[in-house]
Design an enzyme around this catalytic site. Structure first.
Site, PDB file in Angstrom:
ATOM      1  N   SER A   1       0.680  -0.810  -0.174  1.00 31.55           N
ATOM      2  CA  SER A   1       0.186  -0.203   0.534  1.00 31.55           C
ATOM      3  C   SER A   1       0.576   1.002   0.025  1.00 31.55           C
ATOM      4  O   SER A   1       1.929   1.218  -0.672  1.00 31.55           O
ATOM      5  CB  SER A   1      -0.896   0.357   1.508  1.00 31.55           C
ATOM      6  OG  SER A   1      -2.020   1.004   0.954  1.00 31.55           O
ATOM      7  N   ASN A   2       0.212   2.213   0.275  1.00 31.92           N
ATOM      8  CA  ASN A   2       1.347   4.005  -0.026  1.00 31.92           C
ATOM      9  C   ASN A   2       0.507   4.225   1.745  1.00 31.92           C
ATOM     10  O   ASN A   2      -0.250   4.159   2.288  1.00 31.92           O
ATOM     11  CB  ASN A   2       0.706   4.397  -0.850  1.00 31.92           C
ATOM     12  CG  ASN A   2      -0.315   4.469  -1.359  1.00 31.92           C
ATOM     13  OD1 ASN A   2      -1.648   5.366  -0.601  1.00 31.92           O
ATOM     14  ND2 ASN A   2      -0.941   4.052  -2.348  1.00 31.92           N
TER      15      ASN A   2
END
Ligand code: CTP
Length: 396
Positions: free
Chosen positions: A205-206
């Protein structure tokens, strides 16, 4: 915004212009609003609770501790009840208290406890209005999305003339009832990060918090739009009046967005969609071993480009998060993806992601505008205003 059936909470603070406030309540009710009034102690020096009880047809709570309120906490009940809070007149003192978040009486406490839009109609001596302290408070409040109506210029109580006069009740009602720039327009927003599964328990993810996208959705709703928010996993509540569709992966976000895109007039892609996802996520948890682990990543579908490519698709606005050559890279994306607008921001080194503030450079085919660093809600309002103007001119 039509005032028909709206719950308008009118706060009256202690200035001579309070003598106009009963009239304002009447005019709001004429426009269809259900009005409740809260007075500060100093307002009661100018006007009485009984007057407002009569014109609003509701009891007027005066203290923070109201045994008549169901929970004994009038501020919470009123804060939840209000669709809109209007303080008229708003004194310099009231602005200062709101700016610092004071909560020492019913009105200031309920403002702090409410998510309803807040509108102030200031009234004070012209020197008090011009004072740097008052102007700093105004700037602080505006940066949080508070709307100011007036003050008007004219003769003040002390027979002086200048800015400081409360707008006339009918001017205030007209300003509140004015349809927003996106009334009747449907807006689709993507926000937050996506999570791309590696195995049964892990994902890629980020750092996107979703705050910018949620602020954009809230600003579009306030501008009168019907808003759908397709959101990746974030720790935020849906803004008032916004329909939220929860998704997790880029593929889910793509499906959910395309299902709504054909009916949208404007599409704003704020999501930090993963550009790559594990090609072959494991169905169970990958066990640790001493060997290196290779995870093959495959590109995801570019949702923004897919929406921009729709025949008769919406007016399309992308975001570009760049670390270098912000404007040149963003303009290249605008052209390559066939967008109507792009909002570029510099990320990294404490900017952009996971922050409260942001600054944007907005580009379109034959123009640009810099939106200076500001809290995300205030920045989102400016961006939505700009989008509304470009959208209105789209075919010219
Ligand atoms: N976007 C999207 N779907 C994707 C990837 C991005 O809708 N799969 C959207 C984002 O919501 C944003 C814009 O595209 O509005 C960002 O453009 P993109 O080219 O993906 O930016 P970067 O990922 O930063 O590209 P690059 O790594 O090439 O700079």
């Amino acid at each position: 915004m039509s005032l028909d059936g709206k719950h308008v909470l009118v706060g009256v603070t202690g200035g001579i212009a309070a003598y106009k406030s009963p009239h304002l309540v009447r005019r709001l009710r004429d426009a269809g609003a259900d009005v409740r009034v809260v007075l500060t102690a100093s307002a009661e020096r100018f006007v009485t609770a009984l007057t407002f009880q009569t014109v609003s047809a509701h009891p007027v709570p005066t203290g923070l501790w109201d045994p008549a309120a169901e929970t004994g906490m009038a501020h919470i009940e009123l804060a939840r009840w209000a669709d809109l809070i209007l303080i008229a007149p708003a004194t310099a003192e009231a602005m200062a208290k709101l700016a610092i978040g004071a909560a020492d009486d019913l009105l200031s406490t309920l403002c702090l406890a409410s998510e309803a839009p807040l509108v102030l109609a200031p009234a004070m001596n012209r020197i008090m209005w011009a004072h740097p302290a008052t102007q700093a408070n105004r700037a602080t409040l505006e940066s949080r999305g508070v709307r100011f109506l007036g003050p008007g210029i004219g003769t003040l109580a002390e027979a002086e003339s200048g800015p400081g006069r409360m707008l006339e009740p009918l001017e205030i009602v007209a300003a509140l009832a004015e349809p927003g720039p996106l009334a009747g327009v449907s807006v689709l927003v993507t926000a937050g990060p996506t999570r791309e599964p590696v195995d049964a328990v892990r994902y890629v993810s980020n750092r996107s918090s979703g705050r910018m996208g949620y602020a954009v959705a809230a600003a579009a709703a306030r501008a009168g739009a019907a808003v759908t928010l397709v959101s990746g996993p974030v720790a935020l509540a849906a803004p008032a009046g916004v329909e939220r569709v929860d998704v997790e992966t880029a593929a889910e976000m793509h499906v959910a967005t395309m299902a709504k895109a054909a009916d949208a007039d404007i599409f704003i892609a704020t999501a930090a969609v993963a550009d790559y996802a594990p090609a072959d996520p494991a169905a169970s948890k990958i066990k640790k071993s001493d060997a290196a682990l290779d995870i093959k990543l495959e590109p995801t579908v570019d949702i923004l480009a897919a929406v921009a490519a729709l025949a008769d698709g919406p007016f399309t606005v992308g975001f570009a998060a760049e670390t270098d050559d912000v404007e040149a890279n963003a303009r290249a994306k605008l052209e390559k993806k066939g967008l109507d607008m792009i909002a570029a921001n510099r990320v990294g080194a404490g900017q952009g992601f996971e922050t409260d503030d942001n600054a944007l450079t907005v580009l379109w085919s034959d123009g640009r505008k810099d939106l200076a660093r500001a809290p995300k809600p205030a920045l989102a309002m400016q961006l939505v205003d700009l989008i509304a103007r470009r959208y209105a001119n789209r075919n010219r």
